[in-house]
Scaffold this active site. Structure first.
Site, short mmCIF file in Angstrom:
data_model
loop_
_atom_site.label_atom_id
_atom_site.label_comp_id
_atom_site.label_asym_id
_atom_site.label_seq_id
_atom_site.Cartn_x
_atom_site.Cartn_y
_atom_site.Cartn_z
N LYS A 95 0.82 -1.21 0.00
CA LYS A 95 0.00 0.00 0.00
C LYS A 95 0.86 1.27 0.00
CE LYS A 95 -2.13 -1.45 3.71
NZ LYS A 95 -1.51 -2.79 3.79
N GLU A 309 4.81 -36.21 10.91
CA GLU A 309 5.00 -35.62 9.58
C GLU A 309 4.60 -36.59 8.48
OE1 GLU A 309 5.42 -32.53 9.38
OE2 GLU A 309 5.82 -32.35 11.52
N ASP A 384 -1.51 -27.15 14.00
CA ASP A 384 -2.45 -27.86 13.13
C ASP A 384 -3.87 -27.67 13.62
OD1 ASP A 384 -0.25 -28.89 11.83
OD2 ASP A 384 -0.29 -30.81 12.89
P1 ADP Z 1 2.03 -2.06 3.26
O1 ADP Z 1 2.09 -0.57 3.23
O2 ADP Z 1 0.89 -2.62 2.49
O3 ADP Z 1 2.09 -2.63 4.65
P2 ADP Z 1 4.54 -1.78 1.99
O4 ADP Z 1 4.15 -1.01 0.79
O5 ADP Z 1 5.13 -1.01 3.11
O6 ADP Z 1 3.32 -2.62 2.53
O7 ADP Z 1 5.51 -2.95 1.55
C1 ADP Z 1 6.73 -3.19 2.21
C2 ADP Z 1 7.78 -3.63 1.22
O8 ADP Z 1 7.44 -4.89 0.66
C3 ADP Z 1 7.92 -2.69 0.05
O9 ADP Z 1 8.80 -1.66 0.33
C4 ADP Z 1 8.44 -3.62 -1.04
O10 ADP Z 1 9.83 -3.80 -0.91
C5 ADP Z 1 7.77 -4.93 -0.72
N1 ADP Z 1 6.54 -5.09 -1.50
C6 ADP Z 1 5.28 -5.19 -1.00
N2 ADP Z 1 4.39 -5.36 -1.99
C7 ADP Z 1 5.08 -5.35 -3.14
C8 ADP Z 1 4.71 -5.47 -4.52
N3 ADP Z 1 3.44 -5.63 -4.90
N4 ADP Z 1 5.69 -5.41 -5.44
C9 ADP Z 1 6.97 -5.25 -5.09
N5 ADP Z 1 7.38 -5.13 -3.81
C10 ADP Z 1 6.46 -5.19 -2.83
ZN ZN Z 2 1.47 -31.20 12.17
#
Ligand code: ADP
Ligand code: ZN
Ligand code: MG
Length: 496
Positions: A95, A309, A384
């Site tokens: 986001k 397992e 589980d």
């Molecule tokens: P949120 O705000 O939804 O919690 P972030 O945007 O802060 O998530 O995501 C954290 C990190 O994870 C980003 O800086 C990036 O490195 C990686 N990431 C998350 N989603 C994506 C995506 N769709 N594509 C590429 N990298 C991603």
């Molecule tokens: Zn188990």
């Protein structure tokens, strides 16, 4: 003049002087709303190409970018332009990343603040901060205001006196959102992990009336996220991103970014020139099951673990290839003593009742194997059981998959349910799990020979991969149960 008189006239004056100086001094250091931090969008170092997957969300946000770049084009057509956009979805799905990409592509002034920075001790200060933020953004339009982690101020108002500061802050935000006129070239974006907890007033028309879902990645999305995060890493020829993507169902973008980084660290530690597939395997095991620890497991414990397992692995074979076991191991990692990785054959969104039952049996098969072989059970199945409980609960409470009420939900927050219905509901949930457990035991008893075979192999090699499991179980026919399947279940790797 005598001394006494002089003192009597001057003392009060000195006294008041000191008081006034002290007062001015405190006012000077009273907390005030600082100017909001702003960045030029063109300086934000995130571009659309850094955001992998999320095609729908990207498409919607592209409109915002175009509006900020060329408002007239839309206005000529009489289009009402997006103003309040709420990105919502689980943590780590991208986001914040998306908001930055919007800022960068539009070049607008970017006011990014976490809502927690509006949470203040002093009554009214949070509200003042918000007022200031919007004031500055308007002055410096075109601009984007991004309020990250909106939940910090956006949760429903209480009306009580204890939370007055929180309520005041939220009210101010509502006032500002309403205060825009059509000329303002300001777009407000926000991100939230918990849409359901937000104050309903925030979501009314004219406020955050456009909601963009940012969901966890499916297998294709995971592969493209892996591609983004390995762009700058030298990969060995044996690295298979699509294979890694298949093994990481349930991981978010943030988890996958972390995975790529860990893999590079593993490779670096070994002094390698390239990051190899084995580095990714090591990293993903570490991320999935916690840090590898050197826990000492007794021989007796090992035998129980092996059967536990093996139970999972055999059961996932028996219920068909819907939840193939990718790997089984009794090497302990982190909290989990051993684990069997089950990867769904493909990502789909519809699941049949039969599939849920099968899945419960796969989860319960660890404990069932302990019961069948040793006649007693251990605490090793806690994780589980939690999953099974969750599945059964969802089936009865949400999906209408029980016999007592096949056409309605029976959520816990549904006050309309009578005590009688609640009792029925809970016993129905218990019946589902108990039946699955009985059936799992029955099947394992029937297939005791292959169960022993897999357990022995585990005791000898500690880890079995997919090919080895397949070889061990090749002549065991599946108890074709959910033959008419519509979908599969997206599950995380098992941990016990
Ligand atoms: P949120 O705000 O939804 O919690 P972030 O945007 O802060 O998530 O995501 C954290 C990190 O994870 C980003 O800086 C990036 O490195 C990686 N990431 C998350 N989603 C994506 C995506 N769709 N594509 C590429 N990298 C991603
Ligand atoms: Zn188990
Ligand atoms: Mg974020």
């Amino acid at each position: 003049m005598d001394l006494e008189n002089t003192l009597l006239t001057w003392l009060p004056i000195i006294f008041f002087g000191v008081v006034i100086v002290l007062l001015l001094w405190t006012i000077r250091f009273m907390p005030r709303a600082k100017p909001a931090p702003v960045v030029k969008g063109s300086q934000v170092e995130v571009s659309w190409s850094d955001v992998a997957g999320l095609d729908e969300a990207k498409k919607e946000l592209q409109e915002v970018v175009e509006f900020l770049r060329d408002r007239k084009r839309f206005e000529r057509l009489g289009a009402r332009v997006p103003r309040g956009i709420l990105l919502h979805g689980p943590p780590g799905t991208g986001k914040t990343l998306l908001a930055k990409a919007v800022a960068s592509a539009s070049g607008a002034n970017f006011y990014s603040q976490s809502a927690s920075s509006f949470v203040e001790m002093f009554a009214g200060l949070g509200a003042a901060r918000i007022r200031k933020l919007f004031e500055e953004a308007r002055k410096n339009a075109p601009a984007i205001i991004f309020i990250d982690e909106l939940d910090a101020v956006g949760t429903a108002r209480s009306g009580g006196s204890i939370h007055r500061e929180h309520d005041q802050t939220l009210n101010q935000l509502l006032v500002e959102l309403d205060g825009f006129n059509t000329r303002d070239e300001v777009v407000v974006m926000a991100a939230s992990n918990r849409l359901q907890d937000l104050d309903a007033a925030l979501l009314r028309p004219g406020r955050f009336d456009r909601q963009v879902l940012v969901s966890p990645p499916d297998v294709a999305g995971r592969e493209s996220i892996l591609a983004v995060h390995t762009r700058d890493k030298p990969l060995a020829a044996d690295v298979d991103l699509s294979h890694i993507a298949k093994q990481t169902s349930g991981l978010t973008g943030a988890d996958l970014a972390n995975l790529c980084n860990e893999a590079a660290i593993f490779a670096g530690r070994n002094g390698a020139q390239y990051v190899r597939q084995t580095d990714f395997d090591a990293a993903s095991e570490r991320i999935v099951a916690g840090l590898q620890t050197r826990r000492v497991v007794s021989e007796k414990e090992k035998r129980i673990l092996a059967y536990h397992e093996a139970g999972h692995a055999v059961m996932s074979h028996l219920v068909g290839e819907l939840f193939p076991a990718q790997k089984a191991t009794i090497v302990s990692r982190g909290e989990a003593l051993g684990y069997t990785l089950n990867v769904p054959a493909e990502d789909r969104y519809l699941h049949t009742r039969e599939e849920f039952v099968d899945l419960m049996m796969v989860f319960l098969a660890g404990r069932a194997a302990e019961q069948v072989v040793f006649g007693r059970i251990t605490n090793g199945a806690a994780n589980d059981l939690e999953r099974v409980t969750h599945i059964a609960r969802s089936m009865v409470f949400e999906y209408g998959m029980s016999e007592i009420a096949p056409s309605r939900t029976m959520r816990a927050d549904n006050y309309a349910l009578s005590e009688e219905t609640k009792r029925l509901r809970d016993s129905e949930q218990a019946r589902l799990t108990d039946q699955a457990y009985d059936e799992a035991q029955r099947l394992l008893l029937k297939h005791r020979t292959p169960l022993d075979r897999v357990a022995d192999a585990l005791l000898e090699k500690e880890t079995l991969d997919r090919a080895e499991l397949e070889a061990l179980l090749s002549e065991v026919k599946a108890e074709s149960r959910s033959s008419e399947t519509v979908g599969t279940v997206r599950i995380l790797p098992m941990r016990d």
